[in-house]
Scaffold this motif. Sequence first.
Motif, PDB file in Angstrom:
ATOM      1  N   VAL A  71       0.840  -1.203   0.000  1.00 60.22           N
ATOM      2  CA  VAL A  71       0.000   0.000   0.000  1.00 60.22           C
ATOM      3  C   VAL A  71       0.873   1.250   0.000  1.00 60.22           C
ATOM      4  N   ALA A  72       1.943   1.255   0.793  1.00 59.57           N
ATOM      5  CA  ALA A  72       2.834   2.419   0.855  1.00 59.57           C
ATOM      6  C   ALA A  72       3.470   2.705  -0.503  1.00 59.57           C
ATOM      7  N   ILE A  73       3.889   1.650  -1.202  1.00 62.08           N
ATOM      8  CA  ILE A  73       4.489   1.831  -2.528  1.00 62.08           C
ATOM      9  C   ILE A  73       3.469   2.429  -3.501  1.00 62.08           C
ATOM     10  N   LEU A  74       2.247   1.906  -3.469  1.00 59.68           N
ATOM     11  CA  LEU A  74       1.201   2.403  -4.365  1.00 59.68           C
ATOM     12  C   LEU A  74       0.861   3.860  -4.051  1.00 59.68           C
ATOM     13  N   VAL A  75       0.797   4.190  -2.770  1.00 61.83           N
ATOM     14  CA  VAL A  75       0.441   5.554  -2.369  1.00 61.83           C
ATOM     15  C   VAL A  75       1.540   6.548  -2.751  1.00 61.83           C
ATOM     16  N   LEU A  76       2.787   6.145  -2.638  1.00 61.97           N
ATOM     17  CA  LEU A  76       3.879   7.004  -3.090  1.00 61.97           C
ATOM     18  C   LEU A  76       3.745   7.311  -4.572  1.00 61.97           C
ATOM     19  N   ARG A  77       3.379   6.288  -5.352  1.00 62.63           N
ATOM     20  CA  ARG A  77       3.175   6.484  -6.795  1.00 62.63           C
ATOM     21  C   ARG A  77       2.009   7.443  -7.043  1.00 62.63           C
ATOM     22  N   MET A  78       0.940   7.278  -6.280  1.00 59.77           N
ATOM     23  CA  MET A  78      -0.212   8.168  -6.436  1.00 59.77           C
ATOM     24  C   MET A  78       0.188   9.608  -6.099  1.00 59.77           C
ATOM     25  N   PHE A  79       0.931   9.784  -5.005  1.00 58.27           N
ATOM     26  CA  PHE A  79       1.368  11.107  -4.567  1.00 58.27           C
ATOM     27  C   PHE A  79       2.226  11.781  -5.640  1.00 58.27           C
ATOM     28  N   MET A  80       3.055  10.973  -6.317  1.00 62.64           N
ATOM     29  CA  MET A  80       3.958  11.506  -7.335  1.00 62.64           C
ATOM     30  C   MET A  80       3.285  11.693  -8.692  1.00 62.64           C
ATOM     31  N   GLY A  81       2.012  11.282  -8.787  1.00 67.07           N
ATOM     32  CA  GLY A  81       1.252  11.535 -10.007  1.00 67.07           C
ATOM     33  C   GLY A  81       1.320  10.451 -11.074  1.00 67.07           C
ATOM     34  N   TYR A  82       1.879   9.291 -10.744  1.00 71.59           N
ATOM     35  CA  TYR A  82       1.923   8.209 -11.716  1.00 71.59           C
ATOM     36  C   TYR A  82       0.537   7.591 -11.888  1.00 71.59           C
ATOM     37  N   GLU A  83       0.204   7.227 -13.116  1.00 67.19           N
ATOM     38  CA  GLU A  83      -1.112   6.641 -13.387  1.00 67.19           C
ATOM     39  C   GLU A  83      -1.162   5.162 -13.044  1.00 67.19           C
ATOM     40  N   HIS A  84      -0.057   4.454 -13.265  1.00 67.25           N
ATOM     41  CA  HIS A  84      -0.072   2.997 -13.114  1.00 67.25           C
ATOM     42  C   HIS A  84       0.713   2.531 -11.898  1.00 67.25           C
ATOM     43  N   PHE A  85       0.353   1.353 -11.415  1.00 73.73           N
ATOM     44  CA  PHE A  85       0.975   0.772 -10.234  1.00 73.73           C
ATOM     45  C   PHE A  85       2.362   0.228 -10.565  1.00 73.73           C
ATOM     46  N   TRP A  86       3.158   0.072  -9.527  1.00 71.97           N
ATOM     47  CA  TRP A  86       4.466  -0.571  -9.632  1.00 71.97           C
ATOM     48  C   TRP A  86       4.783  -1.183  -8.286  1.00 71.97           C
ATOM     49  N   ALA A  87       5.469  -2.300  -8.310  1.00 78.38           N
ATOM     50  CA  ALA A  87       5.977  -2.910  -7.087  1.00 78.38           C
ATOM     51  C   ALA A  87       7.258  -3.647  -7.452  1.00 78.38           C
ATOM     52  N   PRO A  88       8.231  -3.749  -6.539  1.00 77.26           N
ATOM     53  CA  PRO A  88       9.487  -4.448  -6.847  1.00 77.26           C
ATOM     54  C   PRO A  88       9.232  -5.927  -7.130  1.00 77.26           C
ATOM     55  N   ASP A  89      10.115  -6.515  -7.932  1.00 76.84           N
ATOM     56  CA  ASP A  89       9.931  -7.917  -8.341  1.00 76.84           C
ATOM     57  C   ASP A  89       9.855  -8.870  -7.164  1.00 76.84           C
ATOM     58  N   TRP A  90      10.632  -8.599  -6.107  1.00 69.99           N
ATOM     59  CA  TRP A  90      10.609  -9.528  -4.981  1.00 69.99           C
ATOM     60  C   TRP A  90       9.245  -9.561  -4.308  1.00 69.99           C
ATOM     61  N   LEU A  91       8.510  -8.453  -4.395  1.00 69.49           N
ATOM     62  CA  LEU A  91       7.163  -8.422  -3.838  1.00 69.49           C
ATOM     63  C   LEU A  91       6.148  -8.980  -4.829  1.00 69.49           C
ATOM     64  N   ARG A  92       6.314  -8.620  -6.099  1.00 73.51           N
ATOM     65  CA  ARG A  92       5.413  -9.133  -7.139  1.00 73.51           C
ATOM     66  C   ARG A  92       5.480 -10.657  -7.237  1.00 73.51           C
ATOM     67  N   ASN A  93       6.659 -11.220  -6.981  1.00 77.22           N
ATOM     68  CA  ASN A  93       6.840 -12.671  -7.133  1.00 77.22           C
ATOM     69  C   ASN A  93       6.430 -13.475  -5.905  1.00 77.22           C
ATOM     70  N   ARG A  94       6.040 -12.804  -4.820  1.00 77.14           N
ATOM     71  CA  ARG A  94       5.516 -13.522  -3.651  1.00 77.14           C
ATOM     72  C   ARG A  94       4.239 -14.246  -4.050  1.00 77.14           C
ATOM     73  N   SER A  95       4.096 -15.484  -3.593  1.00 79.24           N
ATOM     74  CA  SER A  95       2.914 -16.271  -3.948  1.00 79.24           C
ATOM     75  C   SER A  95       2.002 -16.478  -2.748  1.00 79.24           C
ATOM     76  N   LEU A  96       0.724 -16.491  -3.023  1.00 81.70           N
ATOM     77  CA  LEU A  96      -0.293 -16.799  -2.020  1.00 81.70           C
ATOM     78  C   LEU A  96      -1.086 -17.996  -2.514  1.00 81.70           C
ATOM     79  N   LYS A  97      -1.592 -18.799  -1.602  1.00 89.85           N
ATOM     80  CA  LYS A  97      -2.428 -19.922  -1.997  1.00 89.85           C
ATOM     81  C   LYS A  97      -3.744 -19.390  -2.570  1.00 89.85           C
TER      82      LYS A  97
END
Length: 196
Positions: free
Chosen positions: A68-94
């Motif tokens: 959420v913090a990463i997404l909110v920083l992007r929103m604050f900076m005016g970016y339209e699209h989401f981003w997250a580091p690969d190590w977080l994107r690659n986390r798996s959930l059942k």
Amino acid sequence: MADDSTALTDVVEELEDASQGTDTVKVGHLIDALDQRGYGAALAVLPLMELTPLGGIPGFPTMLALLVAILVLRMFMGYEHFWAPDWLRNRSLKSKKVLKSVEWLKPISEWIDEKLHTRLAPLTGSTGRKAASILILCLCLAVLPLEVVPFATSVPMVTISIFGLALLYHDGLLMLLGFAATGIAGFAGATLLLGG
């Protein structure tokens, strides 16, 4: 403006679709599903996941707060699209746990869709979004120390979700409620950490 009569339910169904067909689902896949709906959708739904069965996984609230913090920083900076580091994107959930959580959220999302609508929309504009972003970041920082107290992380997460819902529905009254709830959450968090 697009019809928002099923806005939150549509978001929950996007997560459901993204989680079907495999044993596990990557966090990045869920992020991409939410990206189509915008920041309000992500900030409304992601914090609510902490209240579902997924919230019982050790470390999950902290991971959620980081995302959420990463997404909110992007929103604050005016970016339209989401981003997250690969190590977080690659986390798996059942997938089963994600789908169970989505099923838990569906009746809540339907109830919220019935109740919320656009009002005092200027309060959810650029200035409101930036003010909310700063407060959401503070709430995210509070999650890590609160995770040692059972259920305590629900307070900042629900408050973040209020801001997300305000942005999703362009509901300025809800935005004001988010500001008030942040003050209450801050007081409650300080009381817990300082032992009353």
